[in-house]
Design a protein around this motif. Structure first.
Motif, PDB file in Angstrom:
ATOM      1  N   TYR A  36     -18.529 126.536  13.355  1.00 12.21           N
ATOM      2  CA  TYR A  36     -19.748 127.122  13.915  1.00 12.21           C
ATOM      3  C   TYR A  36     -20.927 126.148  13.803  1.00 12.21           C
ATOM      4  O   TYR A  36     -21.678 125.944  14.759  1.00 12.21           O
ATOM      5  N   VAL A  37     -21.062 125.521  12.655  1.00  8.77           N
ATOM      6  CA  VAL A  37     -22.204 124.623  12.455  1.00  8.77           C
ATOM      7  C   VAL A  37     -22.030 123.352  13.296  1.00  8.77           C
ATOM      8  O   VAL A  37     -22.975 122.901  13.956  1.00  8.77           O
ATOM      9  N   PRO A  89     -34.696 126.485  14.303  1.00  5.49           N
ATOM     10  CA  PRO A  89     -34.068 127.811  14.294  1.00  5.49           C
ATOM     11  C   PRO A  89     -32.547 127.676  14.334  1.00  5.49           C
ATOM     12  O   PRO A  89     -32.001 127.014  15.211  1.00  5.49           O
ATOM     13  N   VAL A  90     -31.903 128.273  13.371  1.00  2.00           N
ATOM     14  CA  VAL A  90     -30.440 128.283  13.302  1.00  2.00           C
ATOM     15  C   VAL A  90     -30.023 129.712  12.997  1.00  2.00           C
ATOM     16  O   VAL A  90     -30.460 130.280  11.993  1.00  2.00           O
ATOM     17  N   GLY A  91     -29.214 130.275  13.877  1.00  2.00           N
ATOM     18  CA  GLY A  91     -28.800 131.660  13.706  1.00  2.00           C
ATOM     19  C   GLY A  91     -27.626 131.812  12.753  1.00  2.00           C
ATOM     20  O   GLY A  91     -26.983 130.839  12.353  1.00  2.00           O
ATOM     21  N   SER A 118     -34.676 132.440  13.548  1.00  2.00           N
ATOM     22  CA  SER A 118     -34.007 132.745  14.812  1.00  2.00           C
ATOM     23  C   SER A 118     -33.860 134.249  15.043  1.00  2.00           C
ATOM     24  O   SER A 118     -33.688 135.016  14.087  1.00  2.00           O
ATOM     25  N   THR A 168     -36.660 130.083  23.253  1.00  2.00           N
ATOM     26  CA  THR A 168     -35.594 129.130  23.595  1.00  2.00           C
ATOM     27  C   THR A 168     -35.030 129.489  24.962  1.00  2.00           C
ATOM     28  O   THR A 168     -34.582 130.620  25.174  1.00  2.00           O
ATOM     29  N   GLY A 275     -29.110 120.251  20.161  1.00  2.00           N
ATOM     30  CA  GLY A 275     -28.156 119.495  19.343  1.00  2.00           C
ATOM     31  C   GLY A 275     -26.832 119.267  20.056  1.00  2.00           C
ATOM     32  O   GLY A 275     -25.791 119.103  19.418  1.00  2.00           O
ATOM     33  N   ARG A 277     -25.233 121.381  21.996  1.00  2.00           N
ATOM     34  CA  ARG A 277     -24.372 122.573  21.950  1.00  2.00           C
ATOM     35  C   ARG A 277     -24.334 123.337  23.263  1.00  2.00           C
ATOM     36  O   ARG A 277     -23.634 124.329  23.373  1.00  2.00           O
ATOM     37  N   GLY A 307     -30.433 115.521  16.863  1.00  2.00           N
ATOM     38  CA  GLY A 307     -29.901 114.273  16.326  1.00  2.00           C
ATOM     39  C   GLY A 307     -30.694 113.645  15.199  1.00  2.00           C
ATOM     40  O   GLY A 307     -30.273 112.634  14.637  1.00  2.00           O
ATOM     41  N   ILE A 308     -31.836 114.232  14.831  1.00  2.00           N
ATOM     42  CA  ILE A 308     -32.649 113.646  13.750  1.00  2.00           C
ATOM     43  C   ILE A 308     -31.872 113.730  12.425  1.00  2.00           C
ATOM     44  O   ILE A 308     -31.469 114.813  12.008  1.00  2.00           O
ATOM     45  N   VAL A 327     -35.278 119.707  12.463  1.00  2.00           N
ATOM     46  CA  VAL A 327     -33.961 119.257  12.029  1.00  2.00           C
ATOM     47  C   VAL A 327     -33.074 120.486  11.876  1.00  2.00           C
ATOM     48  O   VAL A 327     -33.512 121.518  11.366  1.00  2.00           O
ATOM     49  N   PRO A 330     -28.368 119.261   9.422  1.00  2.00           N
ATOM     50  CA  PRO A 330     -28.394 118.754   8.039  1.00  2.00           C
ATOM     51  C   PRO A 330     -28.799 119.796   6.995  1.00  2.00           C
ATOM     52  O   PRO A 330     -28.171 119.900   5.937  1.00  2.00           O
TER      53      PRO A 330
HETATM   54  C1  FNR Z   1     -28.652 126.079  16.463  1.00  2.00           C
HETATM   55  N1  FNR Z   1     -29.742 126.018  17.326  1.00  2.00           N
HETATM   56  C2  FNR Z   1     -30.415 127.174  17.647  1.00  2.00           C
HETATM   57  N2  FNR Z   1     -31.539 127.128  18.417  1.00  2.00           N
HETATM   58  C3  FNR Z   1     -32.242 128.239  18.688  1.00  2.00           C
HETATM   59  O1  FNR Z   1     -33.256 128.158  19.377  1.00  2.00           O
HETATM   60  N3  FNR Z   1     -31.825 129.450  18.183  1.00  2.00           N
HETATM   61  C4  FNR Z   1     -30.715 129.581  17.415  1.00  2.00           C
HETATM   62  O2  FNR Z   1     -30.383 130.663  16.963  1.00  2.00           O
HETATM   63  C5  FNR Z   1     -29.958 128.417  17.156  1.00  2.00           C
HETATM   64  N4  FNR Z   1     -28.820 128.488  16.404  1.00  2.00           N
HETATM   65  C6  FNR Z   1     -28.186 127.331  16.014  1.00  2.00           C
HETATM   66  C7  FNR Z   1     -27.100 127.409  15.163  1.00  2.00           C
HETATM   67  C8  FNR Z   1     -26.508 126.241  14.695  1.00  2.00           C
HETATM   68  C9  FNR Z   1     -25.358 126.337  13.730  1.00  2.00           C
HETATM   69  C10 FNR Z   1     -26.997 124.982  15.112  1.00  2.00           C
HETATM   70  C11 FNR Z   1     -26.406 123.701  14.597  1.00  2.00           C
HETATM   71  C12 FNR Z   1     -28.044 124.911  15.991  1.00  2.00           C
HETATM   72  C13 FNR Z   1     -30.255 124.714  17.794  1.00  2.00           C
HETATM   73  C14 FNR Z   1     -31.252 124.130  16.792  1.00  2.00           C
HETATM   74  O3  FNR Z   1     -32.433 124.870  16.779  1.00  2.00           O
HETATM   75  C15 FNR Z   1     -31.613 122.672  17.135  1.00  2.00           C
HETATM   76  O4  FNR Z   1     -32.012 122.579  18.475  1.00  2.00           O
HETATM   77  C16 FNR Z   1     -30.467 121.702  16.883  1.00  2.00           C
HETATM   78  O5  FNR Z   1     -29.723 122.053  15.759  1.00  2.00           O
HETATM   79  C17 FNR Z   1     -31.041 120.309  16.691  1.00  2.00           C
HETATM   80  O6  FNR Z   1     -30.043 119.378  16.590  1.00  2.00           O
HETATM   81  P1  FNR Z   1     -29.472 118.818  15.189  1.00  2.00           P
HETATM   82  O7  FNR Z   1     -30.652 118.546  14.270  1.00  2.00           O
HETATM   83  O8  FNR Z   1     -28.561 119.867  14.668  1.00  2.00           O
HETATM   84  O9  FNR Z   1     -28.774 117.592  15.626  1.00  2.00           O
END
Ligand code: FNR
Length: 378
Positions: A36-37, A89-91, A118, A168, A275, A277, A307-308, A327, A330
């Protein structure tokens, strides 16, 4: 004191190298959470391009400037930050660590780093905000189909002290992510990441049974809310009317879209490809930053992510037009290895690296970073 600070971080003996930490996290959190990550779209071409673009720029240090005392602090959109760095934001952080978003909130608050919570949080925003104490907090909206639910989220965010709203727009549906698909894991099917909805009075009012009584119905209703591919620029103008504080759009890559965001009266832009995705083979985020910055100049602040990984990356993004960076992965790896302390380890290392690198470049203040500091690799 930076060496002392670097050593002080070795609490828990966690790696400082982001790749080593990722490996350690993957070995601890299990295959599903690790997928997932990591989960990039398609063949991972965009994720690779993000790194390649950062590596194509080189910094040109200056010498003998006496840069013993340095300042990283910035003010952005009314938020005072110790450095131009935010937690993206990471969900669904609850699948990485039982404390999930609350741990991230604690670590960010301890450092004063803004956390962007998120809509897919595994914990209701009220609990995340409580864990963040008086730390700076922003809210990221994944726009539900129902305007009433969206507005309920905004009022909850406002009531819990979130000062900046990030919408987003690159995730109108989830990208095609083989690592996640191959784990047979989708948050919407498994009912994680629904907490913002199941704790929402407006969402609950639309169900015939409470989510506690009938989780299946709640997940299905949630899934219907998040298929938001129909959103257009008109909706963005309405959102502008609903939120009086600073409002940013995350996921801008085309300069014409950036111009239109400014024309719609928004306060800032996050140049990001999520990132890597979402669209596999999309433009590298840093290349997009260059073209968006050329179009927008200083009209609104530009933020950057995707990518940072270290201090030099942060400085390259600032030199190419960003006012701050976010970020993502990480700190999630830090969460996986050590909860709040692990998140803190990652963010603190990034800030220390940024501080050291700034000094080695001959600068006293992060505000001095400009385009003269970078050259394209030959
Ligand atoms: C995300 N990202 C993301 N963005 C957002 O707007 N809402 C979200 O819920 C999520 N969820 C999420 C889950 C996971 C596991 C990842 C890795 C990423 C995207 C995030 O905000 C961001 O744009 C990227 O993670 C930046 O890239 P790096 O630093 O992971 O390379």
């Amino acid at each position: 004191g930076f060496v002392r600070r670097l050593f002080a971080q070795q609490e828990g003996h966690w790696p400082t190298d982001p790749r080593a930490l990722e490996e350690l996290a993957a070995s601890r959190i299990g295959a599903t959470a690790a997928a997932y990550v990591a989960g990039s779209a398609g063949a991972g071409a965009t994720e690779a391009a993000n790194r390649a673009a950062l590596d194509r720029w080189r910094l040109v240090p200056r010498i003998l400037t006496g840069s013993t005392v340095r300042s990283l602090a910035v003010d952005l959109l009314g938020t005072r930050m110790p450095a131009p760095v935010l937690a993206a934001p990471v969900g669904v952080q609850g699948i990485v660590h039982p404390d999930g978003e609350r741990a991230t909130a604690r670590a960010c608050a301890e450092l004063g780093v803004p956390m962007v919570t998120s809509t897919m949080s595994s914990t209701p925003i009220e609990e995340v905000a409580a864990a963040s104490g008086d730390g700076p907090r922003w809210f990221q909206l994944y726009w539900p189909n129902s305007d009433e639910i969206a507005r309920s989220f905004l009022s909850r965010a406002r009531a819990t002290g979130h000062t900046v709203l990030v919408v987003t727009v690159d995730t109108m549906s989830l990208g095609w992510r083989p690592p996640i698909l191959d784990q047979s894991f989708l948050p919407m099917l498994d009912g994680v990441g629904t907490a913002m909805f199941t704790s929402d009075p407006v969402f609950r009012a639309g169900l015939s049974a409470t989510p506690e009584e009938d989780p299946r119905q709640a997940v299905e209703a949630w899934d219907r809310e998040l298929g938001t591919a129909g959103r257009t620029w008109d909706d963005l103008a309405r959102l502008r009317e609903w939120w009086s504080g600073p409002l940013l759009v995350k996921g801008v890559l085309h300069p014409e879209d950036a111009r239109r965001v400014v024309d719609t009266g928004l306060d800032g832009i996050i140049v990001s490809n999520h990132g890597g995705r979402q669209v596999d083979g999309s433009v590298a985020a840093l290349d997009a930053l260059v073209s968006v910055s050329r179009e927008i100049g200083d009209d609104v602040p530009l933020l950057f992510d995707s990518g940072i990984r270290n201090g030099a990356d942060v400085i390259k993004a600032l030199a190419l037009g960003a006012r701050a960076v976010l970020v993502g992965r990480p700190y999630v790896h830090g969460l996986g290895v050590g909860g709040a302390a692990g998140v803190r380890h990652v963010l603190e290392a990034l800030l220390a690296d940024l501080d050291v690198t700034l000094g080695l470049l001959g600068l006293h203040d992060v505000g001095q970073v400009g385009p003269d500091l970078v050259v394209p690799a030959p």
